[in-house]
Design a protein around this motif. Sequence first.
Motif, short mmCIF file in Angstrom:
data_model
loop_
_atom_site.label_atom_id
_atom_site.label_comp_id
_atom_site.label_asym_id
_atom_site.label_seq_id
_atom_site.Cartn_x
_atom_site.Cartn_y
_atom_site.Cartn_z
N SER A 204 35.89 41.55 16.63
CA SER A 204 35.61 42.42 17.77
C SER A 204 34.21 42.15 18.34
CB SER A 204 35.74 43.89 17.35
OG SER A 204 37.05 44.17 16.91
N VAL A 205 33.25 41.99 17.45
CA VAL A 205 31.88 41.70 17.91
C VAL A 205 31.84 40.39 18.67
CG1 VAL A 205 29.55 41.18 17.15
CG2 VAL A 205 30.82 43.06 16.08
N ILE A 206 32.56 39.37 18.13
CA ILE A 206 32.57 38.06 18.80
C ILE A 206 33.19 38.18 20.19
CG2 ILE A 206 33.57 35.74 18.69
CD1 ILE A 206 33.25 35.92 15.62
N ILE A 207 34.31 38.94 20.25
CA ILE A 207 34.97 39.10 21.55
C ILE A 207 34.04 39.80 22.54
CG2 ILE A 207 36.88 40.28 22.72
CD1 ILE A 207 38.56 39.74 20.19
N ILE A 208 33.38 40.85 22.05
CA ILE A 208 32.45 41.58 22.94
C ILE A 208 31.32 40.66 23.43
CG2 ILE A 208 30.76 43.45 23.02
CD1 ILE A 208 32.62 44.99 21.10
N MET A 209 30.83 39.85 22.48
CA MET A 209 29.75 38.94 22.87
C MET A 209 30.24 37.92 23.88
SD MET A 209 27.86 38.33 19.18
CE MET A 209 26.74 37.14 19.91
N GLU A 210 31.48 37.41 23.65
CA GLU A 210 32.02 36.44 24.60
C GLU A 210 32.21 37.07 25.97
OE1 GLU A 210 35.53 34.90 22.82
OE2 GLU A 210 34.47 33.48 21.50
N LEU A 211 32.69 38.29 26.00
CA LEU A 211 32.87 38.99 27.28
C LEU A 211 31.51 39.20 27.99
CD1 LEU A 211 35.60 41.63 26.29
CD2 LEU A 211 35.88 39.59 27.75
N ALA A 212 30.53 39.53 27.18
CA ALA A 212 29.21 39.75 27.77
C ALA A 212 28.65 38.45 28.35
CB ALA A 212 28.27 40.31 26.71
N ILE A 213 28.86 37.39 27.60
CA ILE A 213 28.38 36.09 28.10
C ILE A 213 29.12 35.71 29.37
CG2 ILE A 213 28.30 33.63 27.55
CD1 ILE A 213 27.84 34.45 24.61
N LEU A 214 30.47 35.93 29.32
CA LEU A 214 31.27 35.60 30.50
C LEU A 214 30.81 36.42 31.72
CD1 LEU A 214 33.62 34.05 31.74
CD2 LEU A 214 35.15 35.89 30.93
N ALA A 215 30.55 37.69 31.47
CA ALA A 215 30.09 38.55 32.56
C ALA A 215 28.73 38.04 33.10
CB ALA A 215 29.99 40.00 32.09
N GLY A 216 27.88 37.63 32.19
CA GLY A 216 26.58 37.12 32.62
C GLY A 216 26.71 35.86 33.46
N VAL A 217 27.62 35.00 33.01
CA VAL A 217 27.83 33.75 33.75
C VAL A 217 28.36 34.04 35.14
CG1 VAL A 217 29.18 31.64 33.83
CG2 VAL A 217 28.14 32.37 31.66
N VAL A 218 29.32 34.94 35.22
CA VAL A 218 29.88 35.29 36.54
C VAL A 218 28.80 35.89 37.43
CG1 VAL A 218 31.52 36.80 37.72
CG2 VAL A 218 32.23 35.55 35.66
N TYR A 219 28.03 36.77 36.87
CA TYR A 219 26.97 37.39 37.67
C TYR A 219 26.00 36.34 38.18
CZ TYR A 219 22.88 40.13 38.75
OH TYR A 219 21.81 40.67 39.38
N LEU A 220 25.60 35.46 37.33
CA LEU A 220 24.64 34.47 37.77
C LEU A 220 25.24 33.52 38.79
CD1 LEU A 220 22.97 33.56 34.32
CD2 LEU A 220 21.97 34.88 36.21
N LYS A 221 26.51 33.23 38.65
CA LYS A 221 27.11 32.27 39.55
C LYS A 221 27.38 32.85 40.90
CE LYS A 221 30.90 29.02 39.87
NZ LYS A 221 32.09 28.48 39.23
N PHE A 222 27.83 34.03 40.99
CA PHE A 222 28.26 34.57 42.28
C PHE A 222 27.11 35.38 42.92
CE2 PHE A 222 32.33 33.77 40.22
CZ PHE A 222 33.03 33.13 41.23
N PHE A 223 26.55 36.25 42.20
CA PHE A 223 25.57 37.14 42.81
C PHE A 223 24.24 36.44 43.03
CE2 PHE A 223 28.68 39.99 40.89
CZ PHE A 223 28.96 40.84 41.95
N ARG A 224 23.84 35.63 42.17
CA ARG A 224 22.55 34.93 42.35
C ARG A 224 22.65 33.89 43.47
NH1 ARG A 224 18.48 34.59 38.59
NH2 ARG A 224 18.02 36.64 37.79
N SER A 225 23.82 33.26 43.59
CA SER A 225 23.96 32.22 44.64
C SER A 225 23.92 32.87 46.02
CB SER A 225 25.28 31.48 44.43
OG SER A 225 26.37 32.35 44.53
N ARG A 226 24.33 34.05 46.25
CA ARG A 226 24.30 34.73 47.52
C ARG A 226 22.86 35.11 47.91
NH1 ARG A 226 29.57 38.71 47.32
NH2 ARG A 226 31.13 37.01 47.16
N GLN A 227 22.06 35.40 46.99
CA GLN A 227 20.70 35.77 47.32
C GLN A 227 19.93 34.51 47.71
OE1 GLN A 227 19.16 37.83 43.91
NE2 GLN A 227 20.50 39.61 44.17
#
Length: 227
Positions: A204-227
């Motif tokens: 469960s911890v690994i899955i949560i960490m993977e989700l968090a990483i995935l969320a971070g990657v998405v945020y950096l890719k989409f939201f940072r590129s727009r700014q």
Amino acid sequence: MSSEEFEKLHEIYKSLYDEVKLMPERAQRCQGEERKRIVRDFDERVSEAEEMLQGLEQELFGAPSSFRTPMSTKIRLYRRDLAKLQREIRLSATPGFSSHIGDGSQGIYASQNDQSTHLQSQRALLIQGTESLNNASKSIERSQRIAAETDQIGTDIIEELGEQREQLDRTRDRLVHTGENLSRSRKILRAMSRRLVTNKLLLSVIIIMELAILAGVVYLKFFRSRQ
């Protein structure tokens, strides 16, 4: 006792007695050789009658007491009757026997008859005592045989109980070993259960960490590129 044999001997005796009881009177009416012949025939028939009475006594050995006692008494009476006929034939066969002398002889023969009757009574009592002793011996033998059989049965039961005890001991030992194995199995199952829970938590911890990483990657890719 063979009732058929007993009845046969009894009938033969009665036939002989019916024949000899008439001989004293016949001998008294006869003289010389005819009288001697009647006396000889009488003695022969009486001997045969005595043999029949002995056979009757032997047949009574195996008879029930309710039948044996009255028949023993009847046989004693038969012997007394034969003795009486013997006295009569001897008196009738004595020529010139006066009535006075005859009365004295009858007294002597009566005394002898009483002694004979007493001896027959004692003999009957001896026969009954012997039979009672034989019955007691047979009863003791049966009791001993039953005791031996009972002892053998008791021995067999003890041996069987010993075998059953050994079987119970072996079963108890197997149950103890089985309990020990169950205890070890429960410990193993508990350890496996704890490991499973730990693995689930780690996953469960690994899955949560993977989700968090995935969320971070998405945020950096989409939201940072727009700014």
